[in-house]
Motif scaffolding. Structure first.
Motif, PDB file in Angstrom:
ATOM      1  N   ALA A 254       0.841  -1.202   0.000  1.00 34.27           N
ATOM      2  CA  ALA A 254       0.000   0.000   0.000  1.00 34.27           C
ATOM      3  C   ALA A 254       0.874   1.250   0.000  1.00 34.27           C
ATOM      4  O   ALA A 254       0.561   2.239  -0.679  1.00 34.27           O
ATOM      5  CB  ALA A 254      -0.929  -0.005   1.211  1.00 34.27           C
ATOM      6  N   LYS A 255       1.973   1.201   0.744  1.00 32.75           N
ATOM      7  CA  LYS A 255       2.879   2.349   0.781  1.00 32.75           C
ATOM      8  C   LYS A 255       3.491   2.603  -0.598  1.00 32.75           C
ATOM      9  O   LYS A 255       3.577   3.757  -1.050  1.00 32.75           O
ATOM     10  CB  LYS A 255       3.988   2.106   1.808  1.00 32.75           C
ATOM     11  CG  LYS A 255       4.966   3.263   1.931  1.00 32.75           C
ATOM     12  CD  LYS A 255       6.004   3.004   3.008  1.00 32.75           C
ATOM     13  CE  LYS A 255       6.984   4.168   3.107  1.00 32.75           C
ATOM     14  NZ  LYS A 255       7.996   3.955   4.164  1.00 32.75           N
ATOM     15  N   LYS A 256       3.905   1.547  -1.274  1.00 32.86           N
ATOM     16  CA  LYS A 256       4.497   1.719  -2.607  1.00 32.86           C
ATOM     17  C   LYS A 256       3.466   2.252  -3.603  1.00 32.86           C
ATOM     18  O   LYS A 256       3.798   3.062  -4.469  1.00 32.86           O
ATOM     19  CB  LYS A 256       5.062   0.383  -3.090  1.00 32.86           C
ATOM     20  CG  LYS A 256       6.317  -0.062  -2.332  1.00 32.86           C
ATOM     21  CD  LYS A 256       6.811  -1.421  -2.810  1.00 32.86           C
ATOM     22  CE  LYS A 256       8.082  -1.819  -2.061  1.00 32.86           C
ATOM     23  NZ  LYS A 256       8.554  -3.173  -2.456  1.00 32.86           N
ATOM     24  N   GLY A 257       2.222   1.783  -3.489  1.00 35.15           N
ATOM     25  CA  GLY A 257       1.184   2.266  -4.395  1.00 35.15           C
ATOM     26  C   GLY A 257       0.893   3.732  -4.201  1.00 35.15           C
ATOM     27  O   GLY A 257       0.833   4.502  -5.170  1.00 35.15           O
ATOM     28  N   LEU A 258       0.715   4.156  -2.950  1.00 37.58           N
ATOM     29  CA  LEU A 258       0.432   5.561  -2.686  1.00 37.58           C
ATOM     30  C   LEU A 258       1.648   6.424  -2.993  1.00 37.58           C
ATOM     31  O   LEU A 258       1.518   7.545  -3.506  1.00 37.58           O
ATOM     32  CB  LEU A 258       0.002   5.751  -1.235  1.00 37.58           C
ATOM     33  CG  LEU A 258      -0.376   7.176  -0.814  1.00 37.58           C
ATOM     34  CD1 LEU A 258      -1.459   7.762  -1.722  1.00 37.58           C
ATOM     35  CD2 LEU A 258      -0.843   7.195   0.640  1.00 37.58           C
ATOM     36  N   GLN A 259       2.846   5.898  -2.721  1.00 41.93           N
ATOM     37  CA  GLN A 259       4.068   6.667  -2.989  1.00 41.93           C
ATOM     38  C   GLN A 259       4.218   6.945  -4.477  1.00 41.93           C
ATOM     39  O   GLN A 259       4.692   8.016  -4.871  1.00 41.93           O
ATOM     40  CB  GLN A 259       5.283   5.894  -2.486  1.00 41.93           C
ATOM     41  CG  GLN A 259       6.556   6.737  -2.408  1.00 41.93           C
ATOM     42  CD  GLN A 259       6.490   7.783  -1.301  1.00 41.93           C
ATOM     43  OE1 GLN A 259       6.279   7.459  -0.144  1.00 41.93           O
ATOM     44  NE2 GLN A 259       6.666   9.058  -1.676  1.00 41.93           N
TER      45      GLN A 259
END
Length: 450
Positions: A254-259
Motif C-alpha cells: 500500500a505504501k508503494k502504491g500511494l508513494q
C-alpha cells in the motif's frame, strides 16, 4: 465507460441516528425532487411493497434514476421501450454527474420512502449497502441470463447469496496512450510505472512532445480517488481490504502504491491540474492532446476517436492494460447494476424493463454506440466486434484481474476514509506513512460499524 456513464463517487453514509431536523431536511429535499421530476410522489412511508417484483402484478409508468447521461444515447433506448409499451412508459430521471450527489439523492429518496425512483442504476459497490438497509428488492435471478455474463460482474449484484442488482454494463480501467508519440521514440505501451516515466521523458524531448502531461487519472476528492488509490495498491501487489474483510493499508505494498501517486505529483509525471480531475476533465485533456498517458474507462474510446473535429487525437491513440510496480497492473471493477426500489410502484413493469434494458442485444448496441463494456462474456470474443473495437481483448484481460473496491455496508464511511487520507498525501499535507496509518484506523472503524 458506459452508455450511462458512471462517474464513480460517493459521500459519507448518513448516520443511522437521524434526529427530527435531519428527517425534516430529507423529507423537504425529497419533496423538491418529486415536484421537479415527476408529477406527485406517494406519502412518506405509504409506498413500501409487501412483496418483491416477481410477486407483483402492478403495471404502469415507471422511472429510471441514474447519473447524467453524458453519451446522449439513453433516451433513444427508452424510446424503443416506450413505443412498445405505451401504458408502461419509462421516464429518465437524470441525477447529477457527480456520483457523490447521486448516491446522496438515492439515499434520501430511500430514507423518505418515496416512489419517485423505480429502477435505480447503481454503482455496484453500493449494492451491499442498499440491500442491507432494505432499500432495494431481491430480484429473481433465475429469470435473467446470468450464466452468460462474466461471473465476477454478476457477483457485484449479489448480497448474501441473493441477487439484488442485474449488471447493465461493467467497467475496468485502461491505459489510453498516444501511439504516434510512442512510435516516434520506438516504444511499446509500458507495463511498469518506471517504463511509463522513461517513455514520458523521451517524448518530452521531441518537438511535438514538448510540455505534454505524462500521466493522469481521476484524483479529485471523490470516488474516482478511491478507485485510483485502490488500483495503485493492487498494482503494487497489495489489497485495500483482504479476503476476510480486514483493512490492509498498513502494508509495504500500500505504501508503494500511494508513494507512486505522491511522487508523480512531486516530479511532474502527473500534471498539477490533474489533482482536480474527474473522468470528464481527463477525457477532455487527453482529446485535446495534453496527455501522453491517461487512466480511463472504456467509454473514452468512442469519444476520443470521433472524427468530427472534437478530438485532436483521433486515429493517434491506443489502449493497454494499466502498468504496475513490477509488471501489468490491476484495475478496480466498475460498472452499473440495475435494481428496483423497495418503495416503488409498478414493480412488474420495472422487472420487465430491467430484462429489456440489460439484455445481450442492448449490451451489444451500447458497445457499438458508446464503447461501453458489456457484462456478456461472448461479446468480447465476437470477431466483428473485435474488428470494430480492437481493445476488447485488452479489456477482457483487464476485467479478468480487476478487483472490487471494499464491499462494506457502511461504504460511505469506508470511501471517505480512503479519500481523506489519499488526498492529504497527494497534497503534501501528510506524509505517506501517517496518511496510511490514519486510513487503516478509519477504514477499520468503518468496516467494524454495522
Amino acid at each position: 465507460m458506459s452508455s450511462l456513464r458512471i462517474v464513480l463517487g460517493v459521500g459519507r453514509t448518513p448516520s443511522g441516528h437521524r434526529g427530527t431536523g435531519r428527517r425534516r431536511a430529507a423529507a423537504a429535499l425529497a419533496a423538491v425532487v418529486c415536484a421537479s421530476v415527476l408529477a406527485g410522489c406517494g406519502d412518506s412511508g405509504s409506498n413500501e411493497s409487501k412483496g418483491g417484483p416477481e410477486k407483483s402484478n402492478d403495471r404502469g409508468p415507471i422511472t429510471l434514476a441514474s447519473g447524467k447521461d453524458t453519451t446522449g444515447t439513453v433516451q433513444g433506448q427508452l424510446d424503443r421501450w416506450n413505443r412498445q409499451h405505451p401504458d408502461e412508459k419509462v421516464t429518465l430521471v437524470e441525477l447529477p454527474e457527480s456520483a457523490d450527489q447521486q448516491r446522496q439523492q438515492f439515499i434520501q429518496n430511500a430514507q423518505t420512502k418515496s416512489d419517485a425512483y423505480t429502477v435505480l442504476n447503481l454503482d455496484p459497490i453500493w449494492v451491499a449497502e442498499f440491500a442491507a438497509n432494505q432499500w432495494i428488492d431481491e430480484l429473481p435471478a433465475k429469470e435473467f441470463p446470468l450464466d452468460k455474463m462474466i461471473p465476477a460482474v454478476v457477483k457485484t449484484g449479489n448480497y448474501y447469496g441473493k441477487q439484488y442488482g442485474i449488471p447493465f454494463n461493467t467497467n475496468a480501467g485502461l491505459l489510453f496512450y498516444r501511439t504516434d508519440l510512442l512510435d516516434k521514440i520506438g516504444a511499446k505501451p509500458p507495463t511498469t510505472w518506471a517504463e511509463m516515466k522513461q517513455d514520458c521523458e523521451k517524448v518530452r524531448k521531441l518537438p511535438e512532445g514538448k510540455g505534454i502531461g505524462c500521466y493522469a487519472g481521476q484524483f479529485d476528492k471523490y470516488e474516482g480517488l478511491t478507485v485510483n488509490f485502490s488500483e495503485a495498491v493492487a498494482s503494487a501487489g497489495g489489497n485495500v481490504v483482504d479476503a476476510k474483510g480486514k483493512a490492509t493499508v498498513d502494508t509495504e505494498a500500500a505504501k508503494k502504491g500511494l508513494q507512486f501517486l505522491v511522487d508523480g505529483f512531486k516530479d511532474g509525471t502527473i500534471p498539477k491540474q490533474a489533482a482536480t480531475y474527474q473522468e470528464e476533465d481527463g477525457r477532455r485533456a487527453f482529446q485535446a492532446g495534453k496527455l501522453l498517458f491517461h487512466r480511463q474507462w472504456p467509454y473514452q474510446w468512442t469519444l476520443a476517436g470521433a472524427k468530427d473535429g472534437s478530438s485532436k487525437v483521433a486515429g493517434k491513440f491506443g489502449v493497454a492494460t494499466l502498468p504496475g510496480l513490477a509488471g501489468p497492473g490491476r484495475s478496480s471493477l466498475g460498472g452499473l447494476d440495475l435494481a428496483i426500489s423497495k418503495f416503488a410502484k409498478n414493480k412488474a413493469t420495472a422487472l420487465d424493463f430491467i430484462k429489456f434494458f440489460s439484455n445481450e442485444e442492448n449490451a451489444r448496441t451500447n458497445l457499438k454506440v458508446t464503447s461501453a463494456a458489456p457484462p456478456y462474456a461472448a461479446l468480447y470474443d465476437d470477431p466483428a466486434l473485435r474488428k470494430q473495437f480492437p481493445y476488447l481483448a485488452t479489456l477482457k484481460d483487464s476485467l479478468a484481474t480487476a478487483t472490487p473496491r471494499p464491499v462494506v455496508v457502511k461504504y460511505g464511511d469506508a470511501t471517505a476514509a480512503i479519500q481523506e487520507s489519499t488526498s492529504a498525501a497527494l497534497s503534501g499535507s501528510k506524509p505517506v506513512d501517517a496518511a496510511l496509518a490514519d486510513m487503516q484506523r478509519n477504514l477499520s472503524a468503518a468496516i467494524a460499524e454495522k
